[in-house]
Design an enzyme around this catalytic site. Sequence first.
Site, PDB file in Angstrom:
ATOM      1  N   LYS A  53      -1.545 -53.390  88.543  1.00 42.09           N
ATOM      2  CA  LYS A  53      -0.786 -53.556  87.758  1.00 42.09           C
ATOM      3  C   LYS A  53      -0.308 -54.847  86.907  1.00 42.09           C
ATOM      4  CE  LYS A  53       2.506 -50.540  86.419  1.00 42.09           C
ATOM      5  NZ  LYS A  53       3.445 -49.437  86.564  1.00 42.09           N
TER       6      LYS A  53
HETATM    7  C1  E4P Z   1       5.722 -47.454  85.192  1.00 39.79           C
HETATM    8  O1  E4P Z   1       4.394 -47.775  84.725  1.00 39.79           O
HETATM    9  C2  E4P Z   1       6.500 -48.521  84.652  1.00 39.79           C
HETATM   10  O2  E4P Z   1       6.622 -49.698  85.635  1.00 39.79           O
HETATM   11  C3  E4P Z   1       7.526 -47.236  84.497  1.00 39.79           C
HETATM   12  O3  E4P Z   1       8.020 -46.054  84.319  1.00 39.79           O
HETATM   13  C4  E4P Z   1       8.607 -47.736  83.878  1.00 39.79           C
HETATM   14  O4  E4P Z   1       9.950 -46.395  84.067  1.00 39.79           O
HETATM   15  P1  E4P Z   1      11.832 -46.989  83.416  1.00 39.79           P
HETATM   16  O5  E4P Z   1      11.922 -48.153  81.759  1.00 39.79           O
HETATM   17  O6  E4P Z   1      12.160 -46.183  83.914  1.00 39.79           O
HETATM   18  O7  E4P Z   1      12.046 -48.043  84.345  1.00 39.79           O
END
Ligand code: E4P
Length: 221
Positions: A87
Amino acid sequence: MIYLADTANLEEIKELFHYYPMQGVTTNPTILSHEDKPLSVIIPQILDCIGDKMIHIQVISETAEDILQEAKKYREFFDLKNNYYVKIPVTKEGFRAIQMAKDAGMNVTATAIFTQQQAIIAANAGADFVAPYVNRLDNIVSHGIDVVSDIVKCFRLHGISTKVLAASFKNVDQIYRVSMVGCHSVTASYEVLTALMSHPMTDKGVLDFERDGSHLYDVKW
Ligand code: E4P
Protein backbone atom coordinates in the site's frame (compact mmCIF):
# COMPACT_ATOMS: atom_id res chain seq x y z
CA MET A 1 -17.92 -6.85 -5.20
CA ILE A 2 -15.44 -8.32 -2.75
CA TYR A 3 -14.95 -7.56 0.96
CA LEU A 4 -11.70 -7.13 2.88
CA ALA A 5 -11.17 -6.64 6.61
CA ASP A 6 -9.62 -3.32 7.62
CA THR A 7 -8.21 -4.56 10.91
CA ALA A 8 -5.12 -6.17 12.42
CA ASN A 9 -7.00 -7.58 15.41
CA LEU A 10 -6.49 -11.34 15.34
CA GLU A 11 -9.75 -12.25 17.07
CA GLU A 12 -11.70 -10.13 14.60
CA ILE A 13 -9.81 -11.54 11.61
CA LYS A 14 -10.26 -15.14 12.80
CA GLU A 15 -14.00 -14.69 13.24
CA LEU A 16 -14.49 -12.88 9.94
CA PHE A 17 -12.51 -15.45 7.95
CA HIS A 18 -14.13 -18.39 9.73
CA TYR A 19 -17.69 -17.36 8.95
CA TYR A 20 -17.64 -15.17 5.87
CA PRO A 21 -16.15 -15.24 2.34
CA MET A 22 -13.56 -12.55 3.09
CA GLN A 23 -10.96 -11.88 0.40
CA GLY A 24 -8.20 -10.24 2.40
CA VAL A 25 -6.92 -7.92 5.11
CA THR A 26 -5.78 -4.31 4.81
CA THR A 27 -3.59 -2.59 7.37
CA ASN A 28 -2.11 0.84 7.88
CA PRO A 29 0.11 2.28 10.64
CA THR A 30 -2.90 3.53 12.61
CA ILE A 31 -4.66 0.16 12.48
CA LEU A 32 -1.44 -1.56 13.60
CA SER A 33 -1.04 0.90 16.48
CA HIS A 34 -4.33 -0.37 17.95
CA GLU A 35 -2.76 -3.81 18.42
CA ASP A 36 0.56 -2.45 19.70
CA LYS A 37 2.62 -5.32 18.26
CA PRO A 38 5.62 -4.87 15.96
CA LEU A 39 5.21 -5.66 12.29
CA SER A 40 7.54 -8.67 12.56
CA VAL A 41 5.10 -10.26 15.02
CA ILE A 42 1.67 -9.19 13.76
CA ILE A 43 2.07 -9.87 10.02
CA PRO A 44 2.92 -13.59 10.43
CA GLN A 45 0.01 -13.91 12.88
CA ILE A 46 -2.36 -12.33 10.36
CA LEU A 47 -1.01 -14.57 7.59
CA ASP A 48 -1.71 -17.65 9.74
CA CYS A 49 -5.37 -16.60 9.91
CA ILE A 50 -5.95 -15.73 6.24
CA GLY A 51 -4.03 -18.37 4.27
CA ASP A 52 -3.61 -17.30 0.66
CA LYS A 53 -6.09 -14.39 0.78
CA MET A 54 -4.81 -10.88 0.06
CA ILE A 55 -2.69 -8.96 2.56
CA HIS A 56 -2.22 -5.22 1.97
CA ILE A 57 0.71 -3.76 3.94
CA GLN A 58 1.31 -0.02 3.98
CA VAL A 59 4.80 1.45 3.69
CA ILE A 60 6.06 4.32 5.85
CA SER A 61 9.11 5.43 3.87
CA GLU A 62 9.11 8.85 2.26
CA THR A 63 11.23 8.65 -0.88
CA ALA A 64 10.38 6.43 -3.83
CA GLU A 65 13.66 4.55 -3.52
CA ASP A 66 13.08 3.85 0.19
CA ILE A 67 9.44 2.88 -0.44
CA LEU A 68 10.57 0.31 -2.99
CA GLN A 69 13.23 -1.10 -0.65
CA GLU A 70 10.74 -1.26 2.20
CA ALA A 71 8.13 -3.02 0.04
CA LYS A 72 10.69 -5.53 -1.22
CA LYS A 73 11.98 -6.14 2.30
CA TYR A 74 8.49 -7.17 3.50
CA ARG A 75 8.12 -9.57 0.58
CA GLU A 76 11.39 -11.25 1.54
CA PHE A 77 11.10 -11.01 5.34
CA PHE A 78 7.58 -12.45 5.51
CA ASP A 79 8.12 -14.77 2.52
CA LEU A 80 5.09 -13.21 0.83
CA LYS A 81 3.65 -14.54 -2.40
CA ASN A 82 1.33 -13.11 -5.01
CA ASN A 83 -1.31 -12.30 -2.38
CA TYR A 84 0.89 -9.43 -1.10
CA TYR A 85 -0.11 -5.89 -2.04
CA VAL A 86 2.11 -3.01 -1.03
CA LYS A 87 0.00 0.00 0.00
CA ILE A 88 1.59 3.22 -1.19
CA PRO A 89 0.11 6.63 -0.31
CA VAL A 90 -0.27 8.86 -3.39
CA THR A 91 2.28 11.52 -2.49
CA LYS A 92 4.62 12.82 -5.21
CA GLU A 93 7.21 10.21 -4.18
CA GLY A 94 4.42 7.66 -3.86
CA PHE A 95 3.38 8.03 -7.52
CA ARG A 96 6.97 7.38 -8.54
CA ALA A 97 7.25 4.47 -6.15
CA ILE A 98 4.11 2.87 -7.60
CA GLN A 99 5.74 2.78 -11.04
CA MET A 100 8.97 1.40 -9.57
CA ALA A 101 7.13 -1.28 -7.57
CA LYS A 102 5.21 -2.35 -10.68
CA ASP A 103 8.46 -2.53 -12.65
CA ALA A 104 9.77 -4.77 -9.84
CA GLY A 105 6.79 -7.09 -10.35
CA MET A 106 4.87 -6.17 -7.21
CA ASN A 107 1.15 -5.81 -6.61
CA VAL A 108 0.27 -2.26 -5.59
CA THR A 109 -2.62 -0.60 -3.80
CA ALA A 110 -2.51 3.18 -4.13
CA THR A 111 -3.90 4.55 -0.89
CA ALA A 112 -4.99 7.83 0.74
CA ILE A 113 -6.93 8.81 -2.37
CA PHE A 114 -9.30 11.74 -2.09
CA THR A 115 -9.97 12.73 -5.70
CA GLN A 116 -10.86 11.09 -8.99
CA GLN A 117 -7.75 12.60 -10.60
CA GLN A 118 -5.43 11.05 -8.01
CA ALA A 119 -7.06 7.72 -8.80
CA ILE A 120 -6.50 8.07 -12.56
CA ILE A 121 -2.86 9.04 -12.13
CA ALA A 122 -2.35 6.11 -9.74
CA ALA A 123 -3.94 3.80 -12.31
CA ASN A 124 -1.66 5.22 -15.02
CA ALA A 125 1.28 4.55 -12.70
CA GLY A 126 0.17 0.90 -12.70
CA ALA A 127 -1.70 0.48 -9.39
CA ASP A 128 -3.77 -2.70 -9.16
CA PHE A 129 -6.15 -1.11 -6.65
CA VAL A 130 -6.89 2.49 -5.74
CA ALA A 131 -8.27 3.16 -2.26
CA PRO A 132 -10.48 6.27 -1.92
CA TYR A 133 -11.35 7.24 1.69
CA VAL A 134 -15.13 7.59 1.84
CA ASN A 135 -15.78 8.63 5.42
CA ARG A 136 -12.83 11.00 5.62
CA LEU A 137 -14.25 12.77 2.54
CA ASP A 138 -17.71 12.91 4.11
CA ASN A 139 -16.15 14.39 7.26
CA ILE A 140 -14.73 17.36 5.38
CA VAL A 141 -18.10 18.21 3.81
CA SER A 142 -17.15 16.48 0.60
CA HIS A 143 -18.92 13.46 -0.88
CA GLY A 144 -17.12 10.15 -0.56
CA ILE A 145 -19.70 8.18 -2.54
CA ASP A 146 -19.57 10.67 -5.43
CA VAL A 147 -15.78 10.42 -5.59
CA VAL A 148 -15.97 6.60 -5.68
CA SER A 149 -18.70 6.79 -8.30
CA ASP A 150 -16.64 9.17 -10.48
CA ILE A 151 -13.59 6.88 -10.25
CA VAL A 152 -15.61 3.75 -11.13
CA LYS A 153 -17.30 5.52 -14.09
CA CYS A 154 -14.05 6.95 -15.33
CA PHE A 155 -12.21 3.62 -15.17
CA ARG A 156 -15.06 2.01 -17.10
CA LEU A 157 -15.21 4.85 -19.66
CA HIS A 158 -11.50 4.65 -20.39
CA GLY A 159 -11.15 0.88 -20.14
CA ILE A 160 -8.81 1.12 -17.13
CA SER A 161 -8.43 -2.27 -15.45
CA THR A 162 -7.35 -0.92 -12.02
CA LYS A 163 -9.89 -1.88 -9.33
CA VAL A 164 -11.46 0.47 -6.83
CA LEU A 165 -10.99 -0.61 -3.21
CA ALA A 166 -13.17 1.84 -1.32
CA ALA A 167 -11.99 2.38 2.27
CA SER A 168 -12.70 4.43 5.38
CA PHE A 169 -16.29 3.54 6.26
CA LYS A 170 -18.19 4.38 9.39
CA ASN A 171 -21.54 2.81 8.54
CA VAL A 172 -23.34 0.23 6.43
CA ASP A 173 -25.14 2.81 4.31
CA GLN A 174 -21.83 4.09 2.89
CA ILE A 175 -20.99 0.53 1.80
CA TYR A 176 -24.46 0.00 0.34
CA ARG A 177 -24.08 3.17 -1.71
CA VAL A 178 -20.59 2.40 -3.08
CA SER A 179 -21.81 -1.07 -4.08
CA MET A 180 -24.67 0.53 -6.03
CA VAL A 181 -22.29 2.70 -8.05
CA GLY A 182 -20.33 -0.38 -9.15
CA CYS A 183 -17.36 -0.27 -6.77
CA HIS A 184 -15.24 -3.42 -7.18
CA SER A 185 -14.20 -3.94 -3.57
CA VAL A 186 -14.44 -2.51 -0.07
CA THR A 187 -12.38 -2.75 3.08
CA ALA A 188 -14.11 -2.10 6.38
CA SER A 189 -13.80 -2.55 10.12
CA TYR A 190 -15.09 -5.60 11.99
CA GLU A 191 -17.97 -3.53 13.37
CA VAL A 192 -19.18 -2.33 9.97
CA LEU A 193 -18.68 -5.74 8.31
CA THR A 194 -20.59 -7.67 10.95
CA ALA A 195 -23.35 -5.05 10.95
CA LEU A 196 -23.85 -5.33 7.19
CA MET A 197 -24.04 -9.13 7.28
CA SER A 198 -26.72 -9.42 9.94
CA HIS A 199 -30.31 -8.35 10.46
CA PRO A 200 -32.57 -8.71 13.53
CA MET A 201 -35.39 -9.95 11.27
CA THR A 202 -33.14 -12.81 10.10
CA ASP A 203 -32.54 -13.82 13.73
CA LYS A 204 -36.26 -13.57 14.52
CA GLY A 205 -37.16 -15.58 11.40
CA VAL A 206 -34.77 -18.38 12.39
CA LEU A 207 -36.18 -18.49 15.94
CA ASP A 208 -39.73 -18.64 14.54
CA PHE A 209 -38.85 -21.51 12.15
CA GLU A 210 -37.30 -23.42 15.03
CA ARG A 211 -40.29 -22.87 17.32
CA ASP A 212 -42.87 -23.76 14.62
CA GLY A 213 -41.40 -26.83 12.99
CA SER A 214 -38.34 -28.34 14.65
CA HIS A 215 -40.48 -31.11 16.28
CA LEU A 216 -41.49 -32.27 12.76
CA TYR A 217 -37.91 -32.90 11.60
CA ASP A 218 -37.78 -36.61 12.46
CA VAL A 219 -35.28 -37.65 9.74
CA LYS A 220 -31.97 -38.07 11.56
CA TRP A 221 -28.71 -36.89 10.03
C1 E4P B 1 -7.62 1.52 4.29
O1 E4P B 1 -6.94 1.26 3.33
C2 E4P B 1 -7.53 2.82 4.98
O2 E4P B 1 -6.24 2.94 5.50
C3 E4P B 1 -8.57 2.93 6.04
O3 E4P B 1 -9.78 2.41 5.56
C4 E4P B 1 -8.76 4.31 6.60
O4 E4P B 1 -9.89 4.28 7.43
P1 E4P B 1 -10.21 5.40 8.52
O5 E4P B 1 -10.61 6.65 7.80
O6 E4P B 1 -11.35 4.81 9.30
O7 E4P B 1 -8.98 5.56 9.33
